[in-house]
Design a protein around this motif. Structure first.
Motif, mmCIF file in Angstrom:
data_model
loop_
_atom_site.group_PDB
_atom_site.id
_atom_site.type_symbol
_atom_site.label_atom_id
_atom_site.label_comp_id
_atom_site.label_asym_id
_atom_site.label_seq_id
_atom_site.Cartn_x
_atom_site.Cartn_y
_atom_site.Cartn_z
ATOM 1 N N SER A 1 -9.792 -8.298 4.527
ATOM 2 C CA SER A 1 -9.944 -6.971 5.114
ATOM 3 C C SER A 1 -10.334 -5.966 4.035
ATOM 4 O O SER A 1 -10.155 -6.210 2.839
ATOM 5 N N ARG A 2 -10.854 -4.846 4.452
ATOM 6 C CA ARG A 2 -11.273 -3.818 3.503
ATOM 7 C C ARG A 2 -10.076 -3.335 2.672
ATOM 8 O O ARG A 2 -10.193 -3.164 1.462
ATOM 9 N N ASP A 3 -8.933 -3.124 3.348
ATOM 10 C CA ASP A 3 -7.738 -2.662 2.618
ATOM 11 C C ASP A 3 -7.325 -3.663 1.545
ATOM 12 O O ASP A 3 -7.014 -3.283 0.412
ATOM 13 N N LEU B 1 0.826 -1.208 0.000
ATOM 14 C CA LEU B 1 0.000 0.000 0.000
ATOM 15 C C LEU B 1 0.862 1.260 0.000
ATOM 16 O O LEU B 1 0.534 2.258 -0.662
ATOM 17 N N ARG C 1 0.124 -1.336 -9.769
ATOM 18 C CA ARG C 1 -1.054 -2.016 -10.305
ATOM 19 C C ARG C 1 -0.748 -2.852 -11.540
ATOM 20 O O ARG C 1 -1.531 -3.737 -11.897
ATOM 21 N N GLU D 1 2.102 1.679 -3.447
ATOM 22 C CA GLU D 1 1.036 2.163 -4.323
ATOM 23 C C GLU D 1 0.818 3.662 -4.154
ATOM 24 O O GLU D 1 0.497 4.369 -5.123
ATOM 25 N N ALA E 1 -9.230 -6.078 0.145
ATOM 26 C CA ALA E 1 -10.269 -6.206 -0.862
ATOM 27 C C ALA E 1 -10.227 -5.044 -1.848
ATOM 28 O O ALA E 1 -10.343 -5.241 -3.073
ATOM 29 N N ASP E 2 -10.038 -3.843 -1.322
ATOM 30 C CA ASP E 2 -9.976 -2.661 -2.206
ATOM 31 C C ASP E 2 -8.732 -2.720 -3.091
ATOM 32 O O ASP E 2 -8.799 -2.368 -4.283
ATOM 33 N N LEU E 3 -7.608 -3.152 -2.531
ATOM 34 C CA LEU E 3 -6.391 -3.258 -3.327
ATOM 35 C C LEU E 3 -6.561 -4.298 -4.435
ATOM 36 O O LEU E 3 -6.135 -4.084 -5.573
ATOM 37 N N LYS F 1 -9.233 -5.122 -5.954
ATOM 38 C CA LYS F 1 -10.067 -4.548 -7.015
ATOM 39 C C LYS F 1 -9.277 -3.593 -7.887
ATOM 40 O O LYS F 1 -9.401 -3.583 -9.111
ATOM 41 N N ARG F 2 -8.409 -2.780 -7.250
ATOM 42 C CA ARG F 2 -7.605 -1.831 -8.025
ATOM 43 C C ARG F 2 -6.615 -2.543 -8.923
ATOM 44 O O ARG F 2 -6.275 -2.051 -9.995
ATOM 45 N N HIS G 1 -7.228 -5.468 -10.201
ATOM 46 C CA HIS G 1 -8.039 -6.304 -11.086
ATOM 47 C C HIS G 1 -7.669 -7.783 -10.999
ATOM 48 O O HIS G 1 -7.566 -8.482 -12.005
#
Length: 319
Positions: free
Chosen positions: A306-308, A274, A285, A277, A310-312, A314-315, A317
């Protein structure tokens, strides 16, 4: 893929040291890349007559003695740099065959420029192309012979020369590590470290980001390649990369994340990714190592990630 030896004009090398084109040709034949092929005469770069004033005797030549020679050499330098930039971008895009051609032609132009710094830089580009194609032994051999070719220039070396020379051996250390050659890995790292100590500080001469810190970073990266994840996990977080270009800092964070992940320190590893990033989102990415790490973490989660994470994911892909 064409034989690189068909396009490279061989530089003079010290007695007893194999010429780089011969190395490349032998490896290519062994790998079956040149079987049953002959170089296209229209693609071969002919040796250039670099005698001062030689261009004056050619019809339609714009050469004017020594001045004409200097202009030709500068033109070859610019062409070499252009091909090198193209090879770097093409490698990042995964176009390894095109990157190989660009590095190949860049090396030919660099050799014709008579500039040892430029020639060393293009040797490194060719080695990177070999690494991208999984030809680790060939890259290791190329770096060794290129180092022998450049070594006579160490006596009165400029900061640019030291940076190119040292970075060449850092590339070689990665090649040797991926070839699982521990002895050569350490030899190349030691040679790079000597150049870094002579340079005396972190710098970015010829866009190399070379210096003591980059040598330390490669100790971590090669340890990871050799499977010594404990060493990489211990050393990696201790290195202060704040003086280096963003690209180099980002890659180091990913290497440290890999080592931490190997020791089940996923939270620490995720924090490193993170952070990287936040410095260079596009690089992270699109980088294979970041994508592999995140995909592995998601698949190994017993519950919801975790949210962190899961969001990563998605970013990147990967889900």
């Amino acid at each position: 893929m064409r034989c690189i030896s068909s396009l490279v004009v061989a530089p003079p090398v010290a007695e007893g040291v194999a010429g780089v084109p011969q190395i490349m040709e032998a490896d290519a034949i062994e790998a079956g890349r040149c079987e049953g092929t002959e170089p296209d005469p229209s693609e071969v770069v002919p040796p250039q007559d670099t005698t001062p004033g030689a261009e004056e005797d050619k019809p339609g030549s714009a050469g004017t003695g020594v001045l004409g020679q200097m202009e030709r050499e500068q033109a070859h330098e610019l062409m070499a740099m252009t091909y090198q930039g193209a090879a770097m971008v093409l490698t990042k895009l995964g176009e390894t065959d095109l990157a190989w051609i660009a590095a190949d032609r860049g090396l030919a132009a660099a050799q014709q420029s008579g500039n040892a710094v430029m020639t060393g830089s293009l040797f490194r580009s060719v080695a990177h192309c070999l690494l991208s194609n999984g030809r680790f032994d060939a890259a290791t051999q190329l770096i060794g012979d290129a180092g022998e070719y450049l070594r006579p220039g160490l006596g009165d070396a400029s900061p640019e020369f030291l940076s190119i020379y040292g970075t060449l051996f850092l590339t070689g250390s990665m090649a040797a590590a991926r070839a699982e050659d521990r002895a050569t890995t350490q030899t190349f790292l030691a040679e790079a470290d000597r150049a870094a100590q002579r340079l005396g500080t972190d710098a970015n001469h010829v866009w190399t980001a070379f210096g003591p810190t980059n040598v330390a970073i490669h100790r971590v990266a090669t340890a990871a390649e050799l499977g010594d994840m404990q060493i990489a996990a211990d050393l990696g977080p201790q290195i202060d990369t704040s003086s280096l270009p963003t690209e180099r800092r980002t890659r180091h964070n990913l290497e440290v994340a890999r080592a931490l992940s190997a020791h089940n320190r996923m939270d620490d590893a995720l924090a490193k990714v993170l952070e990287a990033e936040s410095w260079a989102p596009e690089q992270v990415r699109s980088h294979y190592l970041a994508r592999e790490l995140v995909l592995t973490w998601v698949r190994n989660q017993r519950g919801r990630p975790s949210r962190d994470l899961a969001d990563l994911a998605k970013r990147l892909h990967v889900v």
